[in-house]
Design a protein around this motif. Structure first.
Motif, PDB file in Angstrom:
ATOM      1  N   UNK A  44      -0.781 -11.265  -9.367  1.00  0.00           N
ATOM      2  CA  UNK A  44      -0.424 -10.130 -10.232  1.00  0.00           C
ATOM      3  C   UNK A  44      -0.037 -10.671 -11.602  1.00  0.00           C
ATOM      4  N   UNK A  45      -0.997 -10.843 -12.503  1.00  0.00           N
ATOM      5  CA  UNK A  45      -0.722 -11.422 -13.818  1.00  0.00           C
ATOM      6  C   UNK A  45       0.255 -10.609 -14.662  1.00  0.00           C
ATOM      7  N   UNK A  46       0.514  -9.366 -14.296  1.00  0.00           N
ATOM      8  CA  UNK A  46       1.422  -8.517 -15.078  1.00  0.00           C
ATOM      9  C   UNK A  46       2.891  -8.858 -14.846  1.00  0.00           C
ATOM     10  N   UNK A 110       3.355   1.918  -9.865  1.00  0.00           N
ATOM     11  CA  UNK A 110       1.972   1.663 -10.256  1.00  0.00           C
ATOM     12  C   UNK A 110       1.477   0.328  -9.691  1.00  0.00           C
ATOM     13  N   UNK A 111       0.161   0.148  -9.606  1.00  0.00           N
ATOM     14  CA  UNK A 111      -0.399  -1.063  -8.993  1.00  0.00           C
ATOM     15  C   UNK A 111       0.002  -2.359  -9.676  1.00  0.00           C
ATOM     16  N   UNK A 119       7.414   4.299  -2.941  1.00  0.00           N
ATOM     17  CA  UNK A 119       7.901   5.547  -3.530  1.00  0.00           C
ATOM     18  C   UNK A 119       9.417   5.485  -3.619  1.00  0.00           C
ATOM     19  N   UNK A 120       9.939   5.575  -4.844  1.00  0.00           N
ATOM     20  CA  UNK A 120      11.352   5.400  -5.127  1.00  0.00           C
ATOM     21  C   UNK A 120      11.864   6.513  -6.036  1.00  0.00           C
ATOM     22  N   UNK A 121      13.186   6.538  -6.174  1.00  0.00           N
ATOM     23  CA  UNK A 121      13.806   7.139  -7.352  1.00  0.00           C
ATOM     24  C   UNK A 121      13.731   6.110  -8.487  1.00  0.00           C
ATOM     25  N   UNK A 122      13.851   6.581  -9.734  1.00  0.00           N
ATOM     26  CA  UNK A 122      13.895   5.658 -10.865  1.00  0.00           C
ATOM     27  C   UNK A 122      15.063   4.680 -10.679  1.00  0.00           C
ATOM     28  N   UNK A 208       5.060   4.257 -13.119  1.00  0.00           N
ATOM     29  CA  UNK A 208       4.775   5.142 -11.999  1.00  0.00           C
ATOM     30  C   UNK A 208       3.386   5.737 -12.154  1.00  0.00           C
ATOM     31  N   UNK A 209       2.729   6.007 -11.017  1.00  0.00           N
ATOM     32  CA  UNK A 209       1.408   6.625 -11.109  1.00  0.00           C
ATOM     33  C   UNK A 209       1.312   7.946 -10.351  1.00  0.00           C
ATOM     34  N   UNK A 210       2.429   8.420  -9.779  1.00  0.00           N
ATOM     35  CA  UNK A 210       2.436   9.720  -9.093  1.00  0.00           C
ATOM     36  C   UNK A 210       3.873  10.185  -8.941  1.00  0.00           C
TER      37      UNK A 210
END
Length: 252
Positions: A44-46, A110-111, A119-122, A208-210
């Protein structure tokens, strides 16, 4: 880890301070930590390692949780996670966001993130920016910052707290402690989801993505970690539904 390993405790307050000494084990294992982090970056380079705080000691007395954090970095936390959780706890603030109709609101990572698909809270592990006057670690400030960064909401988007403040819980899950501060938005569930999705669409690199609503156990998802599911179950069993949220609508 099973639900039996997780405790959800209501708190009267919390008080954390930063230790002047850094985490000595991480300093001693620095070369090993860097090799481990580079291996993770290949997948995961990010990934990026910045300074963070991890909890070295804690005490619960009379419903007040106190403790001391040590300075370290994210690479050390990932090494700690993957090598048996030595010495420290990852104690992080989470904003348990609710819509004004009682629904809890969560997001999927997100990926490109270290916890992709969960799936979390912030939330976020405290960092040096959360150290305030007197060496106090401001978990509530950390929570509000993460909510703004991840989903674009600010204090103006929330109902004022009821007398006595928002509900505060600690979820003890082995080497992790989620410090859950309930925050209630001014919008009902579906409107809030639409607003958050619009916010995410406008971010160049959203964490996040959803976005998901959780109104009952039927809405629990396998991608929610055990400690999130345990917290939600505990709140629903407490009867923390519409009545709790309605009380928040009256300014203190």
């Amino acid at each position: 880890m099973t639900g039996d390993d997780i405790r959800v405790l209501a708190l009267k307050g919390m008080e954390f301070r930063v230790d002047p000494e850094p985490w000595s084990l991480a300093d001693a294992r620095r070369e090993e930590i860097e090799v481990h982090f580079e291996r993770l970056k290949q997948a995961n380079p990010a990934l990026w390692s910045g300074p963070i705080l991890m909890l070295s000691e804690r005490r619960l007395d009379g419903g007040v949780l106190t403790g001391r954090y040590k300075r370290t970095d994210f690479a050390s936390l990932l090494w700690w996670r993957d090598h048996g959780y030595p010495e420290m706890c990852n104690a992080f603030g989470m904003g348990a966001l609710r819509a004004c109709d009682g629904a809890f609101v969560l997001g999927r990572m997100a990926p490109w993130t270290a916890n992709a698909g969960r799936i979390y809270f912030a939330a976020g592990t405290p960092d040096l920016g959360d150290i305030v006057e007197g060496g106090r670690v401001d978990i509530d400030g950390s929570v509000l910052r993460e909510i703004e960064e991840e989903i674009g909401l600010t204090a103006a988007d929330f109902l004022p707290p009821p007398t006595g403040g928002r509900a505060l819980h600690a979820v003890f899950a082995g080497p992790r402690i989620a410090l859950m501060r309930e925050i209630v938005a001014r919008l009902p569930g579906e409107e809030l989801v639409a607003r958050l999705r619009e916010n995410l669409a406008g971010q160049q690199r959203a964490e996040l993505d959803a976005i998901f609503l959780a109104r009952s156990p039927a809405d629990l998802d396998p991608a929610m970690p055990d400690f999130i599911r345990a917290y939600l179950h505990a709140r629903w069993q407490d009867g923390a539904g519409f009545a709790d949220v309605d009380n928040a609508a009256s300014p203190a």
